[in-house]
Every structure is written in C-alpha cells, then in structure tokens.
Scaffold this motif. Sequence first.
Motif, mmCIF file in Angstrom:
data_model
loop_
_atom_site.group_PDB
_atom_site.id
_atom_site.type_symbol
_atom_site.label_atom_id
_atom_site.label_comp_id
_atom_site.label_asym_id
_atom_site.label_seq_id
_atom_site.Cartn_x
_atom_site.Cartn_y
_atom_site.Cartn_z
ATOM 1 N N ASP A 76 20.027 -7.616 25.294
ATOM 2 C CA ASP A 76 21.149 -7.750 24.601
ATOM 3 C C ASP A 76 20.822 -6.566 23.112
ATOM 4 O O ASP A 76 19.980 -6.211 23.164
ATOM 5 C CB ASP A 76 21.199 -9.002 23.873
ATOM 6 N N LEU A 78 23.574 -5.681 19.611
ATOM 7 C CA LEU A 78 24.646 -6.100 18.468
ATOM 8 C C LEU A 78 25.393 -5.094 17.974
ATOM 9 O O LEU A 78 26.226 -5.421 17.202
ATOM 10 C CB LEU A 78 23.918 -6.917 17.496
ATOM 11 N N ASN A 103 28.415 -8.983 26.415
ATOM 12 C CA ASN A 103 28.776 -10.301 26.241
ATOM 13 C C ASN A 103 27.445 -10.981 25.505
ATOM 14 O O ASN A 103 26.542 -10.427 25.724
ATOM 15 C CB ASN A 103 29.111 -11.128 27.137
ATOM 16 N N ASP A 104 27.650 -12.031 24.613
ATOM 17 C CA ASP A 104 26.471 -12.883 24.372
ATOM 18 C C ASP A 104 25.748 -13.271 25.738
ATOM 19 O O ASP A 104 26.510 -14.022 26.633
ATOM 20 C CB ASP A 104 26.850 -13.950 23.543
ATOM 21 N N TYR A 107 25.372 -17.807 26.684
ATOM 22 C CA TYR A 107 26.556 -18.803 27.112
ATOM 23 C C TYR A 107 26.408 -19.138 28.544
ATOM 24 O O TYR A 107 26.646 -20.387 29.139
ATOM 25 C CB TYR A 107 27.983 -18.580 26.706
ATOM 26 N N ALA A 125 17.662 -12.532 21.349
ATOM 27 C CA ALA A 125 18.331 -13.064 20.123
ATOM 28 C C ALA A 125 17.571 -12.276 18.937
ATOM 29 O O ALA A 125 16.341 -12.357 18.784
ATOM 30 C CB ALA A 125 18.609 -14.509 20.004
ATOM 31 N N ASP A 130 21.087 -13.533 12.180
ATOM 32 C CA ASP A 130 21.637 -14.834 12.272
ATOM 33 C C ASP A 130 20.710 -15.652 11.741
ATOM 34 O O ASP A 130 19.481 -15.587 11.501
ATOM 35 C CB ASP A 130 21.457 -15.042 13.992
#
Length: 481
Positions: A76, A78, A103-104, A107, A125, A130
């Motif tokens: 991932d 950001l 995309n995240d 999910y 992550a 966060d």
Amino acid sequence: MASSETNSAPGAAPQENRPKKQFLLNAFVMTTPGHLSPGLWKHPRNQTDDYNKLSFWTSLARLLDEGGFHAMFIADTLGAYDVYKGPANVDPALASGAQFPVNDPLYAVPAMAAVTKNLVFGVTASTTYDAPYAMARRFSTVDHLAEGRVAWNIVTSYLESAARNFGLETQIEHDERYRIANEYMDVVYKLWEGSWRDDAVIRDREKGQFAVAGRVRPIGHKGKYFQVPGPHIAEPSPQRTPFLFQAGTSKAGTEFGAKHAEAVFMGGQLPELVRKSVDALRSTARDKFGRDPRNVKVFTGVCVVVDETDEKAQAKYKEYLSYGDREGALALFGGWTGNDLSPFSDDDDLVLVDKPAIRSVFDRWASTVPGIEGVKWTKARIVEFLSVGGMLPKIIGSPKTVVDELERWAEVADVDGFNLAHVVNPGSFEDIIKYVIPELRRRGLFRTEVEKEGVPAREVFFGQPHLLKDHPGYQFKWPVE
C-alpha cells in the motif's frame, strides 16, 4: 539451507544430513492497476484494471489458496508518486496506473477469507498517519471476520505526497517516525493483549451476561506521542495481536523489525548483500532484544517469469517488456528514490551526472544488478529494468532454472521464503502454480499439503495463535488468575 543460527549451534548435524528447509511463499500484490510492472495492466492476460471489483480479489484468493501459497502480501501507499516532472505532478503515473489510483487494502480481506480455508492476508498499514486506537480496532475486527488469518505489515510511510495530504508541510524525519512507531506498538499491544482478560467474554445467555465486569480494564497509556486511556473497544480476536510483518533495512528500521516483527521483508539484487541485512537483523533480535533469531522469518522479493523452457520464458519476458510504460516506470523511480529524471536527456549516463543523490543510486545499481556489466544507465535502460517487476530481481527461465535460483537465494541469503510479484494477474501466479511449485515439491522444498486447515496466521508460521514468549508484546498480557 539451514539458518545461520542452526549452522553455528553446538552439536548441530552435518549440513548434508539435515532436511531441506521448506520455503514460505507469499503472493505480492497491491490494490491498484499497476503494482510493479507499469503499463502491463493492458496486457491481454491481465485484468488488474478490475482491481476495484470484489470478484477480482475473491478469484485471486481462491487461486492462491488452492495453489498452496501461504499468504497474500498486500502492499500500500498513502500518496501518489508525483516527483517525476514535478513537483506534485501525478500525470506521468496516470496512463500506466503506476500505483495510482490505489484502494485501501483492508476492506476486501473478510470477503477473501470467506472463500478460502488457509490463505493468510498480510495488509500494509502505517503508524505515522493513523491513531493506534483506531488501528487496533480495525485489525481486531478483520481478525475476527477472517478467523485469525490476518497479518499487519507495519510501515512508517515515506512519501512527501502522503505527508502533505495528511496536513504536514513535509515528512516527519526518518528516525523520528520510528520513535513514534515504537510507542505506537506499545499502545496497540496494551489494547490487544492487556485490556481484556481471556475469560472476560462469557456469552452466558441464561444469566444474560455477555462480558464480566472487572475483566475489562483501561490501559491508561500516557506517552510522549500518544495518550490513550482505553479500554480496547473490540473484544479479543483469535490472534489478539495480528501476525506482524515489517520492511526496512535502515539502522532504525532494522532495530524496529528486530524488536517487533515476526516476519521481515528484505529487498536486494544480490543474495550476498541481502545476507548481510539478514544477519544484522537476526543478531540485533538476539543481542539487543533477547529474542530467538529463528522467531523472525525473513522474506525477500523476486519477480519470476517462467515457462516450459528457458527460451519460452525469455520470449515471454520480451513480450511483457513490449507493454511497459516509459512514463510510469520513471514515475515509480521518482517515488521510490525521490529523484526526478526529467531534466536529463535520454542519452545521459546517469552514473556520471553531476547530482550526487542520483549518481549514488546508479553507482549502487551498477555494482549490484546482475548482467549489466558495461551497460550505460540511461533513461531507456532504467525503463527496461523497471517495467517488469520494478526494482525486484528477475528470475527468468524454465522450472528448473527458476527453482535452482530460488534455492541459491535461500541458501546464500538465509531467507525463509519469497514474496513473489506478478507481472500479469491473472497469469503470473497461475504460471508459478503450474511450473514452479511442482518443481519445489519434487525437491522437497515446499509443502505437499496443509498440515492443519483453517488455523490463524501465527499458527501457520510458528505453530501457535498468540505471541511467543520472547516477543515484546507478550509482557502486556493480562493472565487469568
């Protein structure tokens, strides 16, 4: 192929008498059209332009699960790779979908878990952008829904574009990000391991009691970076703490991984150089944090292009190259290195340019990338190098050629497994399942069956669902008295 610790253990059996270490295999993916092969989304075999359809992910998960892969490792980012022709220019990445849009990754995991039995899902992550209270809740939720088959790939993030979009003028300094991450981990350990006792939830319908007072407590964390009173808002999941991946070979990254990670992803072009990083990681885990070095699994990334023969594999690789996207490759380079190559001409040898940051990158590549002796590092050469598999080493050939090289990597670098990148998806993983895994099994290098079905992620790698006693998170456990 035994680990360095085993080699040096007193009374160890001779190398030739030891059974071969079986490899761990992860499929390396990203929720984007163009992960590591910019432009290949338009290849006839490829369907990554369907990355935003749940059916794409459930089909891939079934394939990997049935094919024997241990995990799907989901990268991932950001922020956009906006350095090339920048600043803050996303246009070069758009045609190739070069990790943009993205995309995240979290999910789709419950849906993929619902259609599989054994596949683990490693989700990237960041600890920088966060809150730990929210992160802990999300991973607890997904660990419940996936029945424990979830891992967290812990990153601190590295893009200026991400920092700007999270309200900062520039990135937090590198080592400071790791200091924040260390406290972050203390917070989530307290939430996951120390806020609910194992006997807190009783689900007693006759008494009308779901959980017992006195068995759930606040954590009262007050630190330099975080103040989190608790308690954890989610009840303990099958693993409590998700299985922990990490990537990073800087001094701060190595120390963070040696302390917290249960598996570490290490990249490099030569197994001899990766071995130095592996040895540094394991010695730090042992000497600084009192951990058994064997309790940190190490993966390295490779891009495999395989077919029935070496000749067919080379032809396949050349065909893949024809779909590469120049602008996308240079956008990825800009994001990965922070260097914009747009001011240079196509003929410039970038080893010789008068810009130390760029020259150092290509000095390193010139001495480590196999098979490029005497080759000028021009833009065209960079595009060719990055268009198939990005900066990962490429293994191209027949099943025998590929497995010979994987075996050499495992032996020389002392790694436990591989993150296998795709060039086309569908396509690359099917080829690995058809050609590579049978050859691995023939040599005794890969499991022939799953020993126990449906177990949590940590049990897949270490034989038990919860943190091992030498892990720093173990100290936060709240035992039943």
